[in-house]
Design a protein around this motif. Structure first.
Motif, mmCIF file in Angstrom:
data_model
loop_
_atom_site.group_PDB
_atom_site.id
_atom_site.type_symbol
_atom_site.label_atom_id
_atom_site.label_comp_id
_atom_site.label_asym_id
_atom_site.label_seq_id
_atom_site.Cartn_x
_atom_site.Cartn_y
_atom_site.Cartn_z
ATOM 1 N N ALA A 31 -82.308 -56.094 -50.589
ATOM 2 C CA ALA A 31 -83.054 -55.772 -51.157
ATOM 3 C C ALA A 31 -83.926 -57.605 -51.153
ATOM 4 O O ALA A 31 -85.281 -57.443 -50.435
ATOM 5 C CB ALA A 31 -82.784 -55.526 -52.702
ATOM 6 N N PHE A 32 -83.274 -58.411 -51.502
ATOM 7 C CA PHE A 32 -83.708 -59.558 -51.391
ATOM 8 C C PHE A 32 -84.259 -60.212 -49.906
ATOM 9 O O PHE A 32 -84.588 -60.356 -49.699
ATOM 10 C CB PHE A 32 -83.044 -60.378 -52.232
ATOM 11 C CG PHE A 32 -83.079 -61.986 -52.261
ATOM 12 C CD1 PHE A 32 -83.881 -62.335 -53.387
ATOM 13 C CD2 PHE A 32 -83.054 -62.932 -51.424
ATOM 14 C CE1 PHE A 32 -84.518 -63.945 -53.226
ATOM 15 C CE2 PHE A 32 -83.255 -64.299 -51.385
ATOM 16 C CZ PHE A 32 -84.279 -64.959 -52.439
ATOM 17 N N ILE A 33 -83.175 -60.217 -49.526
ATOM 18 C CA ILE A 33 -83.221 -60.227 -48.030
ATOM 19 C C ILE A 33 -85.024 -59.285 -46.986
ATOM 20 O O ILE A 33 -85.536 -60.371 -46.432
ATOM 21 C CB ILE A 33 -81.685 -59.992 -46.912
ATOM 22 C CG1 ILE A 33 -81.202 -60.717 -47.270
ATOM 23 C CG2 ILE A 33 -82.553 -59.808 -44.962
ATOM 24 C CD1 ILE A 33 -79.509 -60.066 -46.769
ATOM 25 N N SER A 39 -92.104 -61.515 -46.388
ATOM 26 C CA SER A 39 -92.680 -62.593 -47.119
ATOM 27 C C SER A 39 -93.324 -63.907 -46.378
ATOM 28 O O SER A 39 -94.079 -64.185 -46.215
ATOM 29 C CB SER A 39 -92.889 -63.105 -48.413
ATOM 30 O OG SER A 39 -91.706 -63.675 -48.476
ATOM 31 N N GLY A 40 -92.356 -63.557 -45.648
ATOM 32 C CA GLY A 40 -92.177 -64.539 -44.254
ATOM 33 C C GLY A 40 -91.602 -65.767 -44.784
ATOM 34 O O GLY A 40 -91.280 -66.765 -44.453
ATOM 35 N N GLU A 41 -90.920 -65.403 -46.144
ATOM 36 C CA GLU A 41 -90.188 -67.269 -46.538
ATOM 37 C C GLU A 41 -88.826 -66.731 -46.335
ATOM 38 O O GLU A 41 -88.282 -68.437 -47.005
ATOM 39 C CB GLU A 41 -90.456 -66.732 -48.173
ATOM 40 C CG GLU A 41 -92.106 -66.958 -48.733
ATOM 41 C CD GLU A 41 -91.839 -66.533 -50.372
ATOM 42 O OE1 GLU A 41 -92.833 -67.185 -51.384
ATOM 43 O OE2 GLU A 41 -91.162 -64.757 -50.885
ATOM 44 N N MET A 42 -88.198 -66.684 -45.659
ATOM 45 C CA MET A 42 -87.009 -66.262 -44.738
ATOM 46 C C MET A 42 -86.667 -67.405 -44.269
ATOM 47 O O MET A 42 -87.490 -66.868 -42.940
ATOM 48 C CB MET A 42 -86.370 -64.686 -44.858
ATOM 49 C CG MET A 42 -84.477 -65.268 -44.181
ATOM 50 S SD MET A 42 -83.588 -65.660 -44.900
ATOM 51 C CE MET A 42 -83.007 -63.948 -46.433
ATOM 52 N N VAL A 84 -85.264 -70.736 -47.848
ATOM 53 C CA VAL A 84 -86.435 -70.256 -47.876
ATOM 54 C C VAL A 84 -87.397 -71.683 -47.815
ATOM 55 O O VAL A 84 -87.758 -72.653 -47.656
ATOM 56 C CB VAL A 84 -86.800 -69.330 -49.202
ATOM 57 C CG1 VAL A 84 -85.779 -68.324 -49.723
ATOM 58 C CG2 VAL A 84 -86.275 -70.364 -50.410
ATOM 59 N N ASP A 85 -88.872 -71.308 -47.508
ATOM 60 C CA ASP A 85 -89.470 -71.902 -47.207
ATOM 61 C C ASP A 85 -91.122 -71.634 -47.408
ATOM 62 O O ASP A 85 -91.885 -70.122 -47.286
ATOM 63 C CB ASP A 85 -90.259 -71.678 -45.477
ATOM 64 C CG ASP A 85 -91.160 -72.722 -45.009
ATOM 65 O OD1 ASP A 85 -91.068 -73.710 -46.042
ATOM 66 O OD2 ASP A 85 -91.820 -72.645 -44.185
ATOM 67 N N VAL A 86 -91.062 -72.200 -48.840
ATOM 68 C CA VAL A 86 -92.091 -71.256 -50.087
ATOM 69 C C VAL A 86 -93.113 -72.259 -50.333
ATOM 70 O O VAL A 86 -93.426 -74.160 -49.691
ATOM 71 C CB VAL A 86 -91.023 -71.213 -50.676
ATOM 72 C CG1 VAL A 86 -90.169 -70.038 -51.269
ATOM 73 C CG2 VAL A 86 -90.310 -72.419 -52.109
ATOM 74 N N GLU A 87 -94.232 -71.887 -50.741
ATOM 75 C CA GLU A 87 -95.242 -72.590 -51.208
ATOM 76 C C GLU A 87 -95.147 -73.985 -52.269
ATOM 77 O O GLU A 87 -96.100 -74.763 -52.428
ATOM 78 C CB GLU A 87 -96.585 -72.440 -51.827
ATOM 79 C CG GLU A 87 -97.513 -71.194 -50.990
ATOM 80 C CD GLU A 87 -97.829 -71.973 -49.795
ATOM 81 O OE1 GLU A 87 -97.980 -72.748 -49.990
ATOM 82 O OE2 GLU A 87 -97.510 -71.667 -48.032
#
Length: 116
Positions: A31-33, A39-42, A84-87
Motif C-alpha cells: 500500500a505504501f509503495i 503521488s510521484g514521490e517514489m 522519496v522526493d518530497v516538498e
C-alpha cells in the motif's frame, strides 16, 4: 528534496508478531509503495539481506580485512530503505509514519545531501 527512509529489523521483536501482524506489514508495504508511486514521490526502494549474509570490509595498514556480519553489533539491523522526493521534511516524516514497520520499530528520516 530527497530523503532516505531507513527501516530496521529486530528479529526478536519480529518473532513475537502473529502471522496476521506480519502479513499486515507485508501488505502495508504494498500500500505504501502504491501511495508514493501514485503521488510521484517514489524514487527507489530496496530490501536488504540479513547480517548473516553480509560481509564487512575494513582496511587497516593498507590491508583489507573482512568479517561475516554487519558493522554494528546489535539486535536490530538495517533491512531496507525507501528514497522519496518530497516538498519538505515534514512530508518525509508524514510518509515515514505510514510505513508499517513504524508500528514496531523506528523509521529513520535522513535528508540526502549529495548524489553522485
Amino acid at each position: 528534496m530527497r530523503y532516505l527512509l531507513t527501516l530496521h529489523m529486530n528479529p526478536t521483536l519480529w518473532a513475537t508478531l502473529t502471522d496476521e501482524q506480519k502479513n499486515g506489514v507485508y501488505e502495508g508495504h504494498g500500500a505504501f509503495i502504491k501511495l508514493v508511486t501514485e503521488s510521484g514521490e517514489m524514487v527507489e526502494t530496496k530490501a536488504l539481506a540479513e547480517p548473516a549474509e553480509t560481509t564487512t570490509v575494513q582496511v587497516k595498514d593498507g590491508v583489507a580485512h573482512t568479517k561475516t556480519g554487519g558493522f554494528v553489533e546489535s539486535d536490530a539491523f538495517l533491512c531496507g530503505y525507501y528514497i522519496v522526493d518530497v516538498e519538505s521534511e515534514a512530508r518525509a516524516v508524514e510518509l515515514a509514519a505510514k510505513i508499517p514497520d513504524a508500528q514496531y520499530t523506528a523509521v529513520e528520516v535522513r535528508k540526502i545531501v549529495h548524489e553522485g
